[in-house]
Every structure is written in structure tokens, then in C-alpha cells.
Design a protein around this motif. Structure first.
Motif, PDB file in Angstrom:
ATOM      1  N   ASN A 163     -13.697 -96.823 -33.866  1.00 33.66           N
ATOM      2  CA  ASN A 163     -14.265 -98.112 -33.471  1.00 33.66           C
ATOM      3  C   ASN A 163     -13.910 -98.362 -32.014  1.00 33.66           C
ATOM      4  OD1 ASN A 163     -15.195 -99.006 -36.141  1.00 33.66           O
ATOM      5  ND2 ASN A 163     -13.030 -99.062 -36.633  1.00 33.66           N
ATOM      6  N   ILE A 164     -14.917 -98.643 -31.203  1.00 33.40           N
ATOM      7  CA  ILE A 164     -14.699 -98.981 -29.799  1.00 33.40           C
ATOM      8  C   ILE A 164     -15.076-100.453 -29.645  1.00 33.40           C
ATOM      9  CG2 ILE A 164     -15.397 -98.529 -27.424  1.00 33.40           C
ATOM     10  CD1 ILE A 164     -15.902 -95.600 -28.362  1.00 33.40           C
ATOM     11  N   PHE A 165     -14.107-101.253 -29.213  1.00 33.66           N
ATOM     12  CA  PHE A 165     -14.291-102.701 -29.133  1.00 33.66           C
ATOM     13  C   PHE A 165     -14.609-103.134 -27.704  1.00 33.66           C
ATOM     14  CE2 PHE A 165     -11.440-101.838 -32.651  1.00 33.66           C
ATOM     15  CZ  PHE A 165     -12.042-102.551 -33.680  1.00 33.66           C
ATOM     16  N   CYS A 166     -15.608-104.002 -27.576  1.00 33.30           N
ATOM     17  CA  CYS A 166     -15.985-104.567 -26.284  1.00 33.30           C
ATOM     18  C   CYS A 166     -16.022-106.082 -26.427  1.00 33.30           C
ATOM     19  CB  CYS A 166     -17.373-104.091 -25.857  1.00 33.30           C
ATOM     20  SG  CYS A 166     -17.562-102.306 -25.800  1.00 33.30           S
ATOM     21  N   VAL A 167     -15.752-106.768 -25.335  1.00 31.03           N
ATOM     22  CA  VAL A 167     -15.936-108.218 -25.269  1.00 31.03           C
ATOM     23  C   VAL A 167     -17.130-108.429 -24.343  1.00 31.03           C
ATOM     24  CG1 VAL A 167     -14.934-110.428 -24.612  1.00 31.03           C
ATOM     25  CG2 VAL A 167     -13.485-108.660 -25.622  1.00 31.03           C
TER      26      VAL A 167
ATOM     27  N   ARG B   6     -28.830 -98.100 -24.931  1.00 28.26           N
ATOM     28  CA  ARG B   6     -29.453 -97.287 -23.886  1.00 28.26           C
ATOM     29  C   ARG B   6     -28.450 -96.326 -23.242  1.00 28.26           C
ATOM     30  NH1 ARG B   6     -30.545-100.721 -19.809  1.00 28.26           N
ATOM     31  NH2 ARG B   6     -29.203 -99.654 -18.350  1.00 28.26           N
ATOM     32  N   VAL B   7     -27.267 -96.821 -22.915  1.00 29.03           N
ATOM     33  CA  VAL B   7     -26.244 -95.998 -22.260  1.00 29.03           C
ATOM     34  C   VAL B   7     -25.814 -94.841 -23.161  1.00 29.03           C
ATOM     35  CG1 VAL B   7     -23.825 -96.013 -21.484  1.00 29.03           C
ATOM     36  CG2 VAL B   7     -25.402 -97.792 -20.717  1.00 29.03           C
ATOM     37  N   ILE B   8     -25.562 -95.122 -24.438  1.00 30.55           N
ATOM     38  CA  ILE B   8     -25.124 -94.066 -25.360  1.00 30.55           C
ATOM     39  C   ILE B   8     -26.236 -93.037 -25.554  1.00 30.55           C
ATOM     40  CG2 ILE B   8     -24.491 -93.600 -27.772  1.00 30.55           C
ATOM     41  CD1 ILE B   8     -22.812 -96.167 -27.653  1.00 30.55           C
ATOM     42  N   LYS B   9     -27.476 -93.507 -25.639  1.00 20.70           N
ATOM     43  CA  LYS B   9     -28.600 -92.589 -25.825  1.00 20.70           C
ATOM     44  C   LYS B   9     -28.805 -91.729 -24.575  1.00 20.70           C
ATOM     45  CE  LYS B   9     -33.192 -92.645 -27.830  1.00 20.70           C
ATOM     46  NZ  LYS B   9     -34.198 -93.513 -28.412  1.00 20.70           N
ATOM     47  N   GLU B  10     -28.870 -92.372 -23.397  1.00 20.13           N
ATOM     48  CA  GLU B  10     -29.109 -91.642 -22.148  1.00 20.13           C
ATOM     49  C   GLU B  10     -27.963 -90.691 -21.806  1.00 20.13           C
ATOM     50  OE1 GLU B  10     -29.985 -94.615 -19.205  1.00 20.13           O
ATOM     51  OE2 GLU B  10     -31.988 -94.988 -20.020  1.00 20.13           O
ATOM     52  N   SER B  11     -26.759 -91.033 -22.209  1.00 19.96           N
ATOM     53  CA  SER B  11     -25.590 -90.188 -21.922  1.00 19.96           C
ATOM     54  C   SER B  11     -25.400 -89.106 -22.984  1.00 19.96           C
ATOM     55  CB  SER B  11     -24.327 -91.053 -21.841  1.00 19.96           C
ATOM     56  OG  SER B  11     -24.468 -92.038 -20.851  1.00 19.96           O
ATOM     57  N   ARG B  12     -26.257 -89.113 -23.983  1.00 17.01           N
ATOM     58  CA  ARG B  12     -26.201 -88.139 -25.087  1.00 17.01           C
ATOM     59  C   ARG B  12     -24.838 -88.137 -25.777  1.00 17.01           C
ATOM     60  NH1 ARG B  12     -29.670 -83.591 -21.996  1.00 17.01           N
ATOM     61  NH2 ARG B  12     -31.682 -84.529 -22.413  1.00 17.01           N
ATOM     62  N   LEU B  13     -24.389 -89.324 -26.141  1.00 20.96           N
ATOM     63  CA  LEU B  13     -23.081 -89.484 -26.788  1.00 20.96           C
ATOM     64  C   LEU B  13     -23.246 -89.809 -28.272  1.00 20.96           C
ATOM     65  CD1 LEU B  13     -21.325 -91.399 -23.876  1.00 20.96           C
ATOM     66  CD2 LEU B  13     -20.971 -89.015 -24.554  1.00 20.96           C
TER      67      LEU B  13
ATOM     68  N   LYS C 141     -15.354 -90.508 -23.309  1.00 19.24           N
ATOM     69  CA  LYS C 141     -16.633 -90.586 -22.590  1.00 19.24           C
ATOM     70  C   LYS C 141     -17.355 -91.899 -22.879  1.00 19.24           C
ATOM     71  CE  LYS C 141     -18.065 -87.979 -20.157  1.00 19.24           C
ATOM     72  NZ  LYS C 141     -17.804 -87.899 -18.709  1.00 19.24           N
ATOM     73  N   VAL C 142     -17.392 -92.300 -24.150  1.00 19.70           N
ATOM     74  CA  VAL C 142     -18.085 -93.545 -24.510  1.00 19.70           C
ATOM     75  C   VAL C 142     -17.396 -94.737 -23.849  1.00 19.70           C
ATOM     76  CG1 VAL C 142     -18.653 -95.116 -26.415  1.00 19.70           C
ATOM     77  CG2 VAL C 142     -19.043 -92.663 -26.665  1.00 19.70           C
ATOM     78  N   MET C 143     -16.064 -94.777 -23.918  1.00 20.34           N
ATOM     79  CA  MET C 143     -15.336 -95.898 -23.315  1.00 20.34           C
ATOM     80  C   MET C 143     -15.571 -95.944 -21.800  1.00 20.34           C
ATOM     81  SD  MET C 143     -11.837 -95.936 -25.602  1.00 20.34           S
ATOM     82  CE  MET C 143     -11.060 -97.285 -24.745  1.00 20.34           C
ATOM     83  N   GLU C 144     -15.557 -94.791 -21.155  1.00 19.22           N
ATOM     84  CA  GLU C 144     -15.778 -94.717 -19.710  1.00 19.22           C
ATOM     85  C   GLU C 144     -17.191 -95.198 -19.348  1.00 19.22           C
ATOM     86  OE1 GLU C 144     -16.445 -90.888 -16.925  1.00 19.22           O
ATOM     87  OE2 GLU C 144     -14.562 -90.870 -18.060  1.00 19.22           O
ATOM     88  N   CYS C 145     -18.199 -94.712 -20.040  1.00 20.28           N
ATOM     89  CA  CYS C 145     -19.593 -95.095 -19.764  1.00 20.28           C
ATOM     90  C   CYS C 145     -19.837 -96.576 -20.030  1.00 20.28           C
ATOM     91  CB  CYS C 145     -20.555 -94.263 -20.597  1.00 20.28           C
ATOM     92  SG  CYS C 145     -20.676 -92.555 -20.082  1.00 20.28           S
ATOM     93  N   LEU C 146     -19.306 -97.083 -21.136  1.00 18.03           N
ATOM     94  CA  LEU C 146     -19.518 -98.493 -21.470  1.00 18.03           C
ATOM     95  C   LEU C 146     -18.789 -99.407 -20.493  1.00 18.03           C
ATOM     96  CD1 LEU C 146     -19.446 -98.610 -25.374  1.00 18.03           C
ATOM     97  CD2 LEU C 146     -21.396 -98.421 -23.827  1.00 18.03           C
TER      98      LEU C 146
END
Length: 121
Positions: A63-67, A80-87, A28-33
């Protein structure tokens, strides 16, 4: 071209393999991010690792890595995304490092708890 950064979102785990919920959370986190970073034209998700921490073999993490291109805007967006998505916003740590400079170390940029100052993979 603007400077790039590694941005890592870290969740603590209770075991090296993680629970069924940990795997769901990762997806879910990877999809939302991925969607949010692409929509904002700030970067992309580059992958993840899950298991024993390098710095302390008795601790486990996801660990979820982003560039990303704009460090501060990306951090604000991810929070904001993690908070609003309740993750599980109340469990994360975030850190960044200049992209392509692997000799450097990650710098903690956000921690779920005041007083937390350390970050390692």
C-alpha cells in the motif's frame, strides 16, 4: 484551504516480505508519484506499508499512501503516471478516504479488473 484526502495505491503481493521486484516497484512508484503530485500541486506521498492484509491474513499487499487535495484530479493523475511509467498498471486498486477522519473507511475508486468492488488494507 481545500479538503484533503488519503489516496492509497494497492498492489497485490505473493508474500509478506515481497520480492526484489516488489521492492523496486515500491521505490519507482513512490518516486514517480511524489514528483507528479508535487508538480501538479495536488499533494505528496506519505509512506507505505507492505505485508499481510488486515482484512485477510492469507493475502499480502503493498500500500502506497498519498495525501491529496483534489480527489478526482489526483486519481486521474496517479492512473496516468502509473500507466505511462509502465509500473504494473494492470494490478492496482486505488481507494480514498477523507483526511483526518480515520473512523471512516476507504472507498474503492479504481480497480484493475471489472467486477472488483471490495477494498481493504
Amino acid at each position: 484551504m481545500s479538503e484533503k484526502f488519503w489516496l492509497v495505491v494497492q498492489y497485490p503481493l505473493k508474500s509478506a516480505k515481497g520480492s526484489q521486484r516488489d521492492h523496486w516497484l515500491r521505490e519507482k512508484v513512490m518516486e514517480c508519484l511524489e514528483l507528479s503530485l508535487a508538480d501538479a500541486d495536488l499533494g505528496h506521498v506519505d509512506g507505505f506499508d507492505m505485508g499481510t492484509c488486515i482484512s485477510d491474513p492469507k493475502k499480502y499487499a503493498l500500500n502506497i499512501f498519498c495525501v491529496v487535495t483534489e480527489e478526482e484530479r489526483s486519481i486521474a493523475l496517479v492512473k496516468r503516471v502509473i500507466k505511462e511509467s509502465r509500473l504494473d498498471y494492470t494490478r492496482i486498486k486505488m481507494a480514498t478516504m477523507p483526511y483526518g477522519k480515520e473512523e471512516e473507511t476507504y472507498t474503492l475508486k479504481y480497480a484493475y479488473k471489472k467486477g472488483v468492488t471490495d477494498f481493504s488494507l
